[in-house]
Design a protein around this motif. Structure first.
Motif, PDB file in Angstrom:
ATOM      1  N   UNK A  15      -1.036   1.291  12.920  1.00 42.24           N
ATOM      2  CA  UNK A  15       0.124   1.475  11.715  1.00 42.24           C
ATOM      3  C   UNK A  15      -0.350   2.563  10.965  1.00 42.24           C
ATOM      4  N   UNK A  16       0.348   3.443  10.708  1.00 42.61           N
ATOM      5  CA  UNK A  16       0.161   4.657  10.004  1.00 42.61           C
ATOM      6  C   UNK A  16       1.191   4.920   8.859  1.00 42.61           C
ATOM      7  N   UNK A  17       0.925   5.072   7.758  1.00 36.70           N
ATOM      8  CA  UNK A  17       1.906   5.472   6.825  1.00 36.70           C
ATOM      9  C   UNK A  17       2.760   3.955   6.544  1.00 36.70           C
ATOM     10  N   UNK A  18       3.907   4.631   5.827  1.00 30.20           N
ATOM     11  CA  UNK A  18       4.867   3.640   5.399  1.00 30.20           C
ATOM     12  C   UNK A  18       4.187   2.610   4.093  1.00 30.20           C
ATOM     13  N   UNK A  19       5.289   1.528   3.914  1.00 33.93           N
ATOM     14  CA  UNK A  19       4.992   0.731   2.871  1.00 33.93           C
ATOM     15  C   UNK A  19       5.372  -0.650   3.157  1.00 33.93           C
ATOM     16  N   UNK A  20       4.326  -1.484   2.567  1.00 32.77           N
ATOM     17  CA  UNK A  20       4.366  -2.831   2.905  1.00 32.77           C
ATOM     18  C   UNK A  20       4.441  -3.498   1.342  1.00 32.77           C
ATOM     19  N   UNK A  25      -5.512   1.514  11.478  1.00 33.20           N
ATOM     20  CA  UNK A  25      -4.787   1.821  10.016  1.00 33.20           C
ATOM     21  C   UNK A  25      -5.099   2.841   9.403  1.00 33.20           C
ATOM     22  N   UNK A  26      -4.173   3.583   8.802  1.00 29.31           N
ATOM     23  CA  UNK A  26      -4.260   4.766   8.088  1.00 29.31           C
ATOM     24  C   UNK A  26      -3.188   5.015   7.217  1.00 29.31           C
ATOM     25  N   UNK A  27      -3.412   5.299   5.924  1.00 25.12           N
ATOM     26  CA  UNK A  27      -2.540   5.971   5.054  1.00 25.12           C
ATOM     27  C   UNK A  27      -1.400   4.858   4.773  1.00 25.12           C
ATOM     28  N   UNK A  28      -1.612   3.300   4.752  1.00 18.14           N
ATOM     29  CA  UNK A  28      -0.539   2.399   4.499  1.00 18.14           C
ATOM     30  C   UNK A  28      -0.429   1.983   3.071  1.00 18.14           C
ATOM     31  N   UNK A  29       0.613   2.238   2.486  1.00 16.88           N
ATOM     32  CA  UNK A  29       0.873   1.778   0.996  1.00 16.88           C
ATOM     33  C   UNK A  29       1.165   0.325   0.934  1.00 16.88           C
TER      34      UNK A  29
END
Length: 535
Positions: A461-466, A484-488
């Motif tokens: 899961x890289x980037x994006x927004x939850x 996981x990386x850089x997940x907002x």
């Protein structure tokens, strides 16, 4: 360590229909209980229990570079136009039209074979059933009407035709239905349908199932009731553009509505016909049993269409189809199941820039060993279960999708490994933003028998927004690995802030420290390898 995480990028949300739904208070956030795990064998129970109880995981920070990925390259759609479709056929050689017995034609044997199938047409035609046959060149619908008795095909008002026999385009035939035909009505009472083994071009027209007794569309009443349909066989080429189709298909093999299918294995072997192909573009389909179905089809393009209020599925490519393009369609109101689903080894295909909403189950599904697909930039919202669902389908990429206000999970991944989730936006879903889990399928009605050790899930899961998902942003049960990386993560629904579930919840402090404070990648994998578990 529970904390609310601010958006590190300072993004502004785009002004879209999705945003209006969210901020207008139209979110569908009902919690739905997860289904119970089915009974499994004692041996399987032990293995699954071991997997589910494994809570000893390494939390490390790998290098970011291996996670870097360029945006997926998507097919160019500019060549799929009405003008291009009109150039696809050769009109120079006039074809032949005749009326013949149905049982004499290979392309119609599917409908008159075992299980007393022919009785359907004997009853409707009140005698040995006939069909209109097109072969050896080009004919228009107007040519057909001039060459067969009017009781079989007639013009009932300017540009409106009623067909009262099945129509078969043989492999040497070409049929064009164009704007001179305002509507072709296939008679339900007389058992009419359209089958092509050759080339079929339908543009700027309408093709509808028609009830002559009710003097109106053959609207759906029950699954077993015959309704006219369109089917193209192996070796066929089909182009449908700027056309409307309605009230087609019922619950009978190859009779689903609009179907593109290779022949049955024995017939395909004898005839040696290639996989069917073609386009369906800029058209509208409603009240079909399946809006679109294909089987062992190659390089088919489904672009710019509207599928609304169909019965079982909107778009449903099936067994061993490949190289498909499903793009810029709007699919909504499917009454029984999913909006868009690919199932049983549908590989190397593209699903992008579609809208799928208000469908009875999921918006988009990848199912049963469908691998190597790209699902990108779709708007998936307000579906009655999950937004995007992956069942037993590894090695797929989801990029830049917006998955909003679905009643269950935003993105659900079951028994699928090497799933890459990049730059996806999952907001205000009823359960998790992203949910990954394993499930043993022994004693279920699915035809895939998974070894318990093959019931694995791994995600990147890289980037994006939850944001604002009711049960939390992420939950991964017993993963083979998670990166996981850089997940907002924004707008937690719980007063305590962001809260992970599953394995991530057990190691939340470490994960958030690396992911948020240190802005590093996070790798979560079991201390015990799967090979050790096998021993």
């Amino acid at each position: 360590m529970n904390r609310q995480i601010n958006n590190p990028r300072g993004r502004t949300w785009p002004h879209t229909l999705l945003e209006s739904a969210v901020f207008g208070g139209a979110l569908l956030m009902a919690s739905v209980a997860l289904a119970n795990t089915p009974a499994v064998s004692e041996a399987a129970k032990i293995v699954v229990k071991d997997l589910q109880e494994t809570n000893s995981y390494n939390i490390t920070s790998p290098a970011v570079e291996p996670l870097a990925m360029e945006k997926p390259k998507l097919p160019d759609l500019s060549g799929y136009t009405l003008e291009a479709a009109l150039k696809k056929i050769d009109r120079s050689k006039p074809g032949k039209v005749r009326v013949s017995r149905m049982m004499e034609e290979t392309g119609l044997k599917e409908f008159i074979g075992g299980d007393n199938k022919m009785a359907e047409w004997v009853a409707r035609q009140r005698g040995i059933p006939d069909a209109i046959i097109i072969q050896d060149g080009y004919v228009s619908l107007q040519d057909v009407a001039r060459q067969v008795p009017k009781q079989f095909l007639s013009e009932v008002s300017p540009g409106v035709y009623v067909a009262r026999l099945p129509i078969l385009v043989k492999d040497s035939g070409i049929l064009e239905i164009d704007k001179r035909t305002r509507e072709l009505r296939l008679s339900q009472e007389k058992g009419s349908f359209l089958v092509s083994e050759g080339k079929l071009l339908i543009t700027q027209s309408q093709l509808n199932g028609w009830s002559e007794s009710r003097n109106g569309p053959a609207t759906f009443r029950k699954p077993s009731e015959f309704r006219p349909f369109l089917l193209t066989w192996g070796g066929s080429e089909t182009w449908i553009a700027n056309t409307k189709m309605a009230s087609l298909g019922y619950d009978q093999s190859k009779s689903y509505g609009v179907s593109i299918s290779q022949y049955t294995p024995n017939t395909a072997k004898v005839l040696n016909r290639p996989e069917p192909t073609g386009w369906i573009i800029d058209s509208e389909f409603s009240d079909l049993w399946y809006g679109f179905y294909c089987y062992e089809t190659r390089d088919f393009v489904i672009k710019g269409n509207t599928y609304r209020d169909n019965i079982v599925y909107g778009i449903d490519p099936h067994d061993r189809s490949h190289g498909l393009i499903i793009a810029e369609n709007t699919v909504h109101g499917t009454k029984k199941k999913h909006g868009i689903i690919i199932s049983r080894e549908v590989d190397r295909s593209f699903i992008f820039r579609n809208k799928s909403y208000d469908n009875k189950l999921s918006g988009v599904v990848l199912d049963r060993n469908s691998v190597g697909n790209i699902v990108a930039y779709n708007d998936i919202y307000q579906n009655h279960t999950d937004g995007i669902t992956l069942y037993e389908s590894g090695d797929n990429l989801l990029w830049g999708n917006r998955v909003v206000a679905n009643r269950r999970h935003g993105i659900r991944v079951r028994n699928s490994t090497n799933i890459k989730l990049y730059e996806n936006f999952a907001m205000a879903n009823g359960l998790m933003g992203i949910y990954g889990h394993i499930k043993d399928l022994t004693d279920t009605d699915r035809d895939i028998e998974l070894d318990p050790f093959d019931a694995e899930v791994s995600l990147i899961v890289v980037g994006g927004e939850l944001a604002g998902n009711k049960s939390g942003p992420l939950s991964i049960d017993s993963p083979l690995s998670v990166e996981l990386y850089d997940v907002s993560m924004l707008a937690p629904t719980k007063s305590s802030g962001i809260s992970f579930n599953g394995v991530l919840g057990e190691h939340q402090s470490q994960i958030l420290d690396l992911l948020v404070r240190q802005k590093k990648a996070v790798l979560i994998d079991p201390v015990e390898s799967q090979s050790e578990l096998r021993q």
